[in-house]
Design a protein around this motif. Structure first.
Motif, PDB file in Angstrom:
ATOM      1  N   ARG A 196       1.062  -1.519  -0.659  1.00  0.00           N
ATOM      2  CA  ARG A 196       0.194  -0.101  -0.246  1.00  0.00           C
ATOM      3  C   ARG A 196       0.179   1.447  -0.070  1.00  0.00           C
ATOM      4  N   LEU A 197       0.844   2.454  -0.538  1.00  0.00           N
ATOM      5  CA  LEU A 197       1.088   3.289  -0.343  1.00  0.00           C
ATOM      6  C   LEU A 197       0.930   4.905  -0.097  1.00  0.00           C
ATOM      7  N   VAL A 198       1.030   5.220   0.931  1.00  0.00           N
ATOM      8  CA  VAL A 198       1.389   6.331   1.760  1.00  0.00           C
ATOM      9  C   VAL A 198       2.224   6.904   1.173  1.00  0.00           C
ATOM     10  N   VAL A 199       1.957   8.660   0.338  1.00  0.00           N
ATOM     11  CA  VAL A 199       3.507   9.559   0.820  1.00  0.00           C
ATOM     12  C   VAL A 199       2.512  10.960   1.657  1.00  0.00           C
ATOM     13  N   THR A 200       3.458  11.752   2.394  1.00  0.00           N
ATOM     14  CA  THR A 200       3.839  12.444   2.350  1.00  0.00           C
ATOM     15  C   THR A 200       4.114  13.730   1.410  1.00  0.00           C
ATOM     16  N   TYR A 201       3.388  14.668   1.175  1.00  0.00           N
ATOM     17  CA  TYR A 201       3.772  16.153   0.029  1.00  0.00           C
ATOM     18  C   TYR A 201       4.285  16.765   1.504  1.00  0.00           C
ATOM     19  N   HIS A 202       5.300  17.431   1.570  1.00  0.00           N
ATOM     20  CA  HIS A 202       6.194  18.416   2.709  1.00  0.00           C
ATOM     21  C   HIS A 202       5.755  19.640   2.089  1.00  0.00           C
ATOM     22  N   ILE A 203       6.220  20.070   0.672  1.00  0.00           N
ATOM     23  CA  ILE A 203       6.368  21.060   0.102  1.00  0.00           C
ATOM     24  C   ILE A 203       6.381  21.094  -1.354  1.00  0.00           C
ATOM     25  N   ASP A 204       5.301  22.310  -2.308  1.00  0.00           N
ATOM     26  CA  ASP A 204       6.917  21.973  -3.449  1.00  0.00           C
ATOM     27  C   ASP A 204       7.865  21.987  -3.737  1.00  0.00           C
ATOM     28  N   ALA A 205       8.443  21.665  -4.289  1.00  0.00           N
ATOM     29  CA  ALA A 205       9.761  22.218  -4.907  1.00  0.00           C
ATOM     30  C   ALA A 205       9.933  23.689  -5.208  1.00  0.00           C
ATOM     31  N   PHE A 206      11.424  23.729  -4.560  1.00  0.00           N
ATOM     32  CA  PHE A 206      11.598  24.984  -5.296  1.00  0.00           C
ATOM     33  C   PHE A 206      13.371  25.354  -5.322  1.00  0.00           C
ATOM     34  N   LEU A 207      13.814  26.283  -6.642  1.00  0.00           N
ATOM     35  CA  LEU A 207      14.488  26.274  -6.719  1.00  0.00           C
ATOM     36  C   LEU A 207      15.094  27.301  -7.404  1.00  0.00           C
ATOM     37  N   PRO A 208      16.185  28.538  -7.021  1.00  0.00           N
ATOM     38  CA  PRO A 208      15.959  30.009  -7.286  1.00  0.00           C
ATOM     39  C   PRO A 208      15.322  29.902  -8.963  1.00  0.00           C
ATOM     40  N   ASP A 209      14.955  31.344  -9.380  1.00  0.00           N
ATOM     41  CA  ASP A 209      14.765  31.335 -10.977  1.00  0.00           C
ATOM     42  C   ASP A 209      15.752  30.947 -11.719  1.00  0.00           C
ATOM     43  N   GLY A 210      15.190  30.513 -12.763  1.00  0.00           N
ATOM     44  CA  GLY A 210      16.258  30.432 -14.256  1.00  0.00           C
ATOM     45  C   GLY A 210      15.151  29.352 -15.176  1.00  0.00           C
ATOM     46  N   LEU A 211      15.713  29.407 -16.108  1.00  0.00           N
ATOM     47  CA  LEU A 211      15.302  28.452 -17.355  1.00  0.00           C
ATOM     48  C   LEU A 211      15.203  26.632 -16.868  1.00  0.00           C
ATOM     49  N   VAL A 212      16.820  26.526 -16.366  1.00  0.00           N
ATOM     50  CA  VAL A 212      16.583  24.750 -16.142  1.00  0.00           C
ATOM     51  C   VAL A 212      16.576  24.305 -14.828  1.00  0.00           C
ATOM     52  N   ASN A 213      15.924  25.236 -13.594  1.00  0.00           N
ATOM     53  CA  ASN A 213      15.493  25.456 -12.652  1.00  0.00           C
ATOM     54  C   ASN A 213      13.670  25.072 -12.852  1.00  0.00           C
ATOM     55  N   ARG A 214      13.601  26.481 -13.614  1.00  0.00           N
ATOM     56  CA  ARG A 214      11.995  25.939 -13.931  1.00  0.00           C
ATOM     57  C   ARG A 214      11.185  25.302 -14.232  1.00  0.00           C
ATOM     58  N   PHE A 215      12.476  24.000 -15.764  1.00  0.00           N
ATOM     59  CA  PHE A 215      12.585  22.213 -15.855  1.00  0.00           C
ATOM     60  C   PHE A 215      12.276  22.061 -14.665  1.00  0.00           C
ATOM     61  N   GLY A 216      13.616  21.181 -14.211  1.00  0.00           N
ATOM     62  CA  GLY A 216      13.924  20.580 -13.322  1.00  0.00           C
ATOM     63  C   GLY A 216      12.512  21.163 -11.842  1.00  0.00           C
ATOM     64  N   MET A 217      11.916  21.736 -11.255  1.00  0.00           N
ATOM     65  CA  MET A 217      10.375  22.693 -10.743  1.00  0.00           C
ATOM     66  C   MET A 217       9.489  21.258 -11.333  1.00  0.00           C
ATOM     67  N   ARG A 218       9.643  21.464 -13.017  1.00  0.00           N
ATOM     68  CA  ARG A 218       8.343  20.822 -13.144  1.00  0.00           C
ATOM     69  C   ARG A 218       8.212  19.412 -13.005  1.00  0.00           C
ATOM     70  N   MET A 219       9.896  19.220 -13.614  1.00  0.00           N
ATOM     71  CA  MET A 219       9.496  17.384 -14.106  1.00  0.00           C
ATOM     72  C   MET A 219       9.420  16.525 -12.420  1.00  0.00           C
ATOM     73  N   VAL A 220      10.085  17.277 -11.712  1.00  0.00           N
ATOM     74  CA  VAL A 220       9.837  16.618 -10.148  1.00  0.00           C
ATOM     75  C   VAL A 220       7.925  17.300  -9.683  1.00  0.00           C
ATOM     76  N   ASP A 221       7.249  18.284 -10.434  1.00  0.00           N
ATOM     77  CA  ASP A 221       6.173  18.448 -10.199  1.00  0.00           C
ATOM     78  C   ASP A 221       5.457  16.984 -10.930  1.00  0.00           C
ATOM     79  N   GLU A 222       5.363  16.490 -12.397  1.00  0.00           N
ATOM     80  CA  GLU A 222       4.869  15.704 -12.301  1.00  0.00           C
ATOM     81  C   GLU A 222       5.713  14.053 -11.455  1.00  0.00           C
ATOM     82  N   SER A 223       6.578  14.193 -11.509  1.00  0.00           N
ATOM     83  CA  SER A 223       7.255  12.761 -10.274  1.00  0.00           C
ATOM     84  C   SER A 223       6.372  12.557  -9.560  1.00  0.00           C
ATOM     85  N   CYS A 224       6.453  13.912  -8.523  1.00  0.00           N
ATOM     86  CA  CYS A 224       4.872  13.621  -7.175  1.00  0.00           C
ATOM     87  C   CYS A 224       3.766  13.754  -7.644  1.00  0.00           C
ATOM     88  N   ARG A 225       3.418  13.591  -8.581  1.00  0.00           N
ATOM     89  CA  ARG A 225       2.074  13.769  -9.139  1.00  0.00           C
ATOM     90  C   ARG A 225       1.677  12.825  -9.818  1.00  0.00           C
TER      91      ARG A 225
END
Length: 381
Positions: A115-144
């Motif tokens: 059985r799967l339990v997830v604790t969602y602590h916080i939205d991923a945060f990285l300093p603003d930048g093109l690469v970091n924005r892409f990275g946060m979107r990828m982490v968000d998709e993995s979490c979803r």
């Protein structure tokens, strides 16, 4: 110690003790508390320090670490981590993943019958930048993806969940708010005080998301030579690096500002005993264990008005909320809270202790786990 053939719960996260962060401490205290209650608990994580063993038992918790091949910003490349998590999940009744986590989707897919339990602590945060924005979107998709497979989602509060970027996914699953575990830090000695002037304290990782530069600017506008600002936290082993040099430039030649480094054990109690008001000026935060521990010690908190981090102040009334990145509002709130009389501090401490102290977080986790266990599974009490 030889690990058992099966575990009641396998906990998966990137960083575990001795690394220190709010997420790590929440996972550690829960895992150790459940182990003390007779549950067989495994933790699978990255070997963030190569000096750490790949397997050890810490306070009754079986800790398995996967070697890290390379580091990327706050993350790393550890190919064995999701595979190791999958193997342990196959030997467990429950897989509990702490998010955000870039490997979460893969691990959730490998869980087999657990059985799967997830604790969602916080939205991923990285300093603003093109690469970091892409990275946060990828982490968000993995979490979803992990949350879509979850039998239960845990957050620190409903306020935090509703304020998340991925709330539309969370709201479709069973949600249970359980505040992070907070330790009673009363009983310290004010060894860090220097005189009777105003003492303001911050404790946490020294990183850009904590907004410490705004606290320094607020403090430097307080022109009392007897005032002190104590900034406690790790800046040497922080995932993704620290902004300590920027903060030292902000502090300049102000002799009233102290960087204490990471505090442990009794020094944490002494820190809380030494300050008049606690500041949590984060630009990204989901709860703030440190601010609650300050409240429980009789010290009001001034924190930013963000989903989740505002929750402890809102439910206790023991502090003030300010807009993020606003040194003027922060300074005014700090001075107001520092002037609170002893009776108000006692009342605030008692309420914070009632709401967030003790073993309520363990009771809630145990109840949630038991509902997911197969019938006939026995856990020693």
């Amino acid at each position: 110690m030889t690990p058992p053939d099966r575990f009641h719960v396998t906990v998966m996260l990137d960083y575990y003790a001795p690394y220190v962060s709010g997420l790590t401490e929440a996972a550690r205290l829960t895992a150790e508390g459940m182990a003390a209650r007779g549950w067989d608990i495994a933790v699978v994580c990255a070997q963030h320090d190569p000096a750490l063993p790949e397997y050890e038992v810490i306070n009754g918790v079986h800790v398995f670490r996967a070697p890290v091949l390379a580091r990327v910003s706050r993350g790393f490349i550890a190919p064995r981590l999701p595979l190791l998590a999958g193997r342990l999940a196959a030997r467990s009744d429950i897989l509990h993943i702490h998010l955000p986590n870039p490997e979460a989707a893969f691990v959730a897919a490998l869980r087999r019958r657990a059985r799967l339990v997830v604790t969602y602590h916080i939205d991923a945060f990285l300093p603003d930048g093109l690469v970091n924005r892409f990275g946060m979107r990828m982490v968000d998709e993995s979490c979803r993806a992990a949350i879509r497979r979850a039998d239960l989602v845990i957050t620190n509060s409903e306020d935090q969940a509703r304020g998340s970027r991925i709330w539309p996914t969370i709201r479709r699953r069973e949600l249970r708010p359980i505040p992070s575990p907070c330790v009673d830090r009363n009983g310290g000695t004010p060894r860090m005080r220097e005189g009777d002037g105003l003492h303001i304290g911050f404790m946490g990782r020294i990183t850009v998301d904590k907004g410490i530069e705004y606290l320094i600017r607020a403090f430097r506008d307080i022109h009392d030579p007897a005032a002190r600002l104590l900034i406690a936290g790790d800046h040497t082993t922080v995932a993704g690096g620290s902004n300590i040099e920027q903060l030292r430039r902000e502090a300049g030649d102000d002799p009233r500002i102290r960087f204490t480094g990471l505090l442990r054990g009794e020094r944490v109690r002494d820190f809380y005993a030494s300050i008049d008001v606690f500041a949590l000026p984060s630009v990204s935060e989901s709860f703030g264990i440190v601010q609650v521990e300050a409240m429980m010690s009789g010290t009001p908190s001034v924190t930013t008005d963000l989903p989740g981090s505002r929750y402890p102040v809102e439910v206790t009334g023991f502090g003030r909320l300010v807009p993020p990145r606003d040194p003027t509002a922060l300074r005014e709130a700090l001075l107001e809270m520092a002037a609170l009389p002893a009776e108000v501090r006692r009342t605030g401490s008692e309420l914070a202790m009632k709401l967030f102290g003790g073993d309520a977080f363990l009771d809630a986790h145990e109840e949630a786990y038991r509902k997911l266990l197969p019938s006939g599974t026995g856990v020693r009490l």
